[in-house]
Design an enzyme around this catalytic site. Structure first.
Site, PDB file in Angstrom:
ATOM      1  N   ASP A  40       0.815  -1.067  -0.047  1.00 39.74           N
ATOM      2  CA  ASP A  40       0.029   0.120  -0.082  1.00 39.74           C
ATOM      3  C   ASP A  40       0.679   1.173  -0.157  1.00 39.74           C
ATOM      4  OD1 ASP A  40      -2.194   1.826  -0.046  1.00 39.74           O
ATOM      5  OD2 ASP A  40      -3.222   0.587   1.691  1.00 39.74           O
TER       6      ASP A  40
HETATM    7  C1  BGC Z   1      -5.169   3.114  -0.300  1.00 34.89           C
HETATM    8  C2  BGC Z   1      -5.016   2.162  -1.316  1.00 34.89           C
HETATM    9  C3  BGC Z   1      -4.918   2.950  -2.622  1.00 34.89           C
HETATM   10  C4  BGC Z   1      -3.585   3.608  -2.430  1.00 34.89           C
HETATM   11  C5  BGC Z   1      -3.335   4.388  -3.653  1.00 34.89           C
HETATM   12  C6  BGC Z   1      -3.961   4.183  -0.394  1.00 34.89           C
HETATM   13  O1  BGC Z   1      -4.198   5.067   0.549  1.00 34.89           O
HETATM   14  O2  BGC Z   1      -5.164   2.514   1.113  1.00 34.89           O
HETATM   15  O3  BGC Z   1      -6.330   1.454  -1.355  1.00 34.89           O
HETATM   16  O4  BGC Z   1      -4.969   2.044  -3.584  1.00 34.89           O
HETATM   17  O5  BGC Z   1      -3.724   4.683  -1.499  1.00 34.89           O
HETATM   18  O6  BGC Z   1      -3.966   5.356  -4.140  1.00 34.89           O
END
Ligand code: BGC
Length: 743
Positions: free
Chosen positions: A274
């Site tokens: 993540d």
């Molecule tokens: C989220 C993810 C997301 C990523 C990119 C993170 O804050 O938890 O679900 O894909 O950001 O935007």
């Protein structure tokens, strides 16, 4: 452009031949065909050829973001960047390479699909395939390789900020929808990135909280959809979550990434972090992560898996063979989706009428009819000359809002626009905003804060707005109030403080109803709310979602009876938050550690076992017609562990209009020697039945689906003896019970 039909795999054709989709037959049929491309290595030779030509720096360039949503390629060898896009609501707008600012393009509009909670409410695998396939086409049209979706964490608490983005509280429904969704997506030469692995069930303290739960709970509740995504749908990638699990961050968690994901499940794809979820260099790589993504504070080469990794390799702290292992995995998935060397890769299409119609189909099957006491719905328009449409949610747009991934779309039909599109022109629509969406700035925290609790709403009504709404309702033949929530209030990065309906809506609804008893209430939200009082007072209650580009049209069609509602709640609507398991056990939000004290009793498993009455149970949803279940039976009475139980039932439409019913099959073992939930969903099937006629459906339940995870033997174990199969139209409206035995 590759024809959409041709891109359907054999799996999908089998899956969707015939009128109904059988959630269990899917699995047995699927095993007979090779549907998703194998992840083992027909590309080994080519991968080796590339690896030997690469420098250490080039290899490591592939292991971390070189922009917000891509990793490095090696141009001179024909290795492209791996290009990603968020996310669950559709393909996110293009983001700048080195910040979260939108890139400002004019060709990055996309279809806004219903949120995952809505998809789950359809209880329809066909819709999950449609969703995946449609968004996969859009992803290719944007020339991407990976969609950061689906998000399949279990809804543990109704307050979870991402409840709308996740599907359900039930692991069986979760996995049965995840599989066709991933297959549909990957049928388009792209990778699904199934997230957030795992036990990532709250936003509060998400950057560091440590989840503690027993092994059985992990296996039975929190992992099944991930396991099915890997083993059955052959997902090409998985996203490591922010939080810790049993003391270790999930992006450097040897047990989760190496032992379970790769050794036990045979995962051959890549693990992507993540955004900014990596905390170490050598440990992260050794413990199973392949790609570090994030937001650069200064430069991308300052990431843990960038210059620091080069230094670690040069210092002999990690071998080049270990680095090669990860690079090979990435090359493999790039070959698989034809990003390298593919001649006939899917070109895709975006924001097409066909895709809007996919979004419409899902949206129209997602709407849940909660109450229709006086049969006010479908709307009877005889003699109606005017309708008051009241509430900020009648015009609120949700494609782009809150914190986190949204979709820049050219079409988001609001509820008001839906009614304007669908009502005959002689009916006058009188709109009043009614309540204002307002927040207390200071207490809300700034965007990007991972807050302990969500935005603080201002719940006093504006007197002038209230008065306008009352007058509008008084002067109209009927009123529809659009209330609920929105994506600014329900948002990633914070959990809600309470279940209370925000912005003074209850008072507004009561006052509108007082002047016009002919008032219908439509709630638009992605998570449970306290609607006990509202439910008592409102004879007519409809639930809709952040329901995509065509959400307003779908809703209007339900209200007018063009679509007979068939959505079912994918989670329990509690009467009060203290009734929910994480709250009843005082184990939310925890502090540095969150202990899942309720164990396997998540969602309805808790309510049913503890005999707590919910407001609306899991699987609940009414129709404009009525159904009777007749002649429920199994093909035999006694089964061996390797057999499949065929449960058939005839669904009779006893009303006056055609409709779809979701037959739900719950299993119970009251004399079990181990702790069990009172009942668990083990099969479901949505069936269309014409008014006055009947359809017989068969749900296949492999006996192994009845297994529990035995912590002593570390194996799934089927307990022999008697089981009760309950067939119902919700978890609390059981119409037939059948006894069977397992040898
Ligand atoms: C989220 C993810 C997301 C990523 C990119 C993170 O804050 O938890 O679900 O894909 O950001 O935007």
């Amino acid at each position: 452009m590759k024809n959409k039909i041709i891109t359907l795999s054999v799996f999908s054709m089998l899956l969707f031949s015939g009128n109904q989709v059988n959630s269990q037959t899917v699995k047995s049929k699927k095993t007979k065909v090779t549907t998703v491309k194998s992840l083992t290595s027909k590309y080994d030779v080519q991968i080796e050829k590339l690896i030997v030509q690469m420098t250490l720096e080039e290899k490591i360039g592939m292991l971390h973001g070189n922009s917000m949503f891509s990793t490095g390629g090696v141009k001179r060898l024909g290795i492209p960047e791996l290009k990603m896009a968020d996310g669950p609501l559709g393909v996110r707008e293009e983001i700048s390479r080195d910040s979260w600012a939108p890139a400002g393009l004019t060709d990055d509009f996309a279809t806004y699909y219903p949120a995952a909670g809505a998809l789950a409410a359809t209880f329809n695998q066909k819709m999950a395939y449609t969703f995946g396939n449609s968004v996969g086409q859009e992803l290719r049209a944007r020339d991407k390789d990976m969609l950061l979706s689906p998000a399949i964490n279990i809804v543990r608490t109704p307050l979870g900020g991402r409840t709308y983005e996740y599907m359900t509280e039930d692991p069986f429904l979760n996995k049965k929808l995840t599989v066709p969704m991933v297959v549909g997506l990957q049928d388009n030469d792209v990778m699904a990135c199934v997230k957030h692995f795992a036990a990532n069930n709250q936003e509060t303290n998400r950057d560091f909280y440590d989840v503690q739960m027993d092994e059985r709970t992990l296996r039975e509740i929190y992992l099944p959809a991930f396991e099915a995504a890997v083993k059955e749908a052959k997902a090409y990638s998985v996203m490591g979550a922010y939080n810790k699990f049993r003391g270790e961050y999930l992006c450097e968690n040897d047990y989760m990434l190496n032992t379970i994901l790769r050794d036990e499940w045979g995962f051959k794809g890549i693990v992507v972090s993540d955004w900014a979820a990596v905390h170490s260099t050598v440990k992260t790589l050794k413990n199973g992560l392949d790609i570090e993504m994030g937001t650069p504070t200064t430069k991308f080469n300052e990431f843990f898996l960038a210059d620091k990794l080069i230094a670690a390799a040069k210092a002999g702290e990690i071998s080049e063979t270990e680095i090669d292992k990860h690079v090979k995995r990435i090359l493999n998935v790039l070959f698989q989706v034809k990003a390298i060397g593919g001649k006939d890769r899917v070109k895709g299409s975006i924001s097409t009428e066909a895709h809007y119609q996919d979004a419409y189909k899902i949206a129209s099957e997602a709407v849940v009819l909660l109450k229709n006491e006086k049969n006010a719905l479908p709307l009877k328009l005889d003699g109606v000359k005017s309708i008051a449409v009241i509430g900020n949610n009648a015009t609120k747009k949700n494609a782009l809002a809150g914190f986190g991934a949204g979709v820049k779309t050219k079409r988001e039909i609001t509820p008001l626009e839906g009614l304007q599109n669908r009502l005959p022109s002689y009916i006058k629509i009188n709109y009043a905003e009614g309540y204002l969406e307002r927040y207390e700035e200071k207490k809300t925290g700034k965007l990007g804060d991972i807050t302990l609790s969500g935005p603080v709403t201002i719940d006093q009504l504006d007197p002038a707005k209230l008065q306008e709404a009352i007058e509008t309702a008084k002067n109209s033949d009927m009123a529809i109030v659009f209330a609920g929530s929105n994506r600014d209030y329900e948002t990633e990065a914070s959990d809600r403080r309470s279940l209370k309906l925000p912005f003074g809506q209850e008072e507004l609804i009561n006052k509108v109803r007082a002047v016009n008893p002919n008032t219908i209430v439509v709630l638009i939200a992605g998570a449970p709310f306290d609607i006990v009082d509202l439910s008592q007072k409102s004879p007519t209650l409809v639930w809709s979602w952040f329901n995509g580009s065509e959400g307003g049209n779908a809703l209007a069609d339900v209200l007018l009876g063009k679509v007979n509602p068939s959505g079912k709640l994918p989670w329990t609507m509690p009467k009060k938050i203290e009734d929910s398991p994480a709250h009843a056990t005082n184990s939310f939000p925890g502090d540095k550690t969150v202990t899942y004290k309720e164990g396997i009793l998540v969602g309805y498993r808790w309510f049913d076992t503890k005999k707590i009455e919910p407001l609306y149970p899991f699987g609940y949803g009414l129709s404009y017609t009525s159904f009777a279940f007749e002649n429920a039976k199994t093909d035999k009475k006694l089964y061996a562990a390797n057999e499949t139980i065929a449960v058939s039932v005839t669904v009779k439409n006893t009303g006056k209009v055609d409709g779809q019913e979701v037959v739900q099959l719950y299993a119970a073992k009251s004399d079990s020697k181990i702790e069990r939930a009172a009942q668990e969903l083990k099969g479901f099937e949505k069936v269309l039945v014409k008014a006055g006629s009947s359809e017989t459906i068969t749900i296949q339940v492999p006996v192994k689906e009845l297994a529990y995870y035995n912590i002593e033997t570390k194996k799934w174990t089927v307990e022999p003896g008697n089981y009760t199969f309950k067939l119902g139209s919700s978890s609390r409206d059981i119409k037939n019970e059948i006894q069977i035995s397992i040898k």
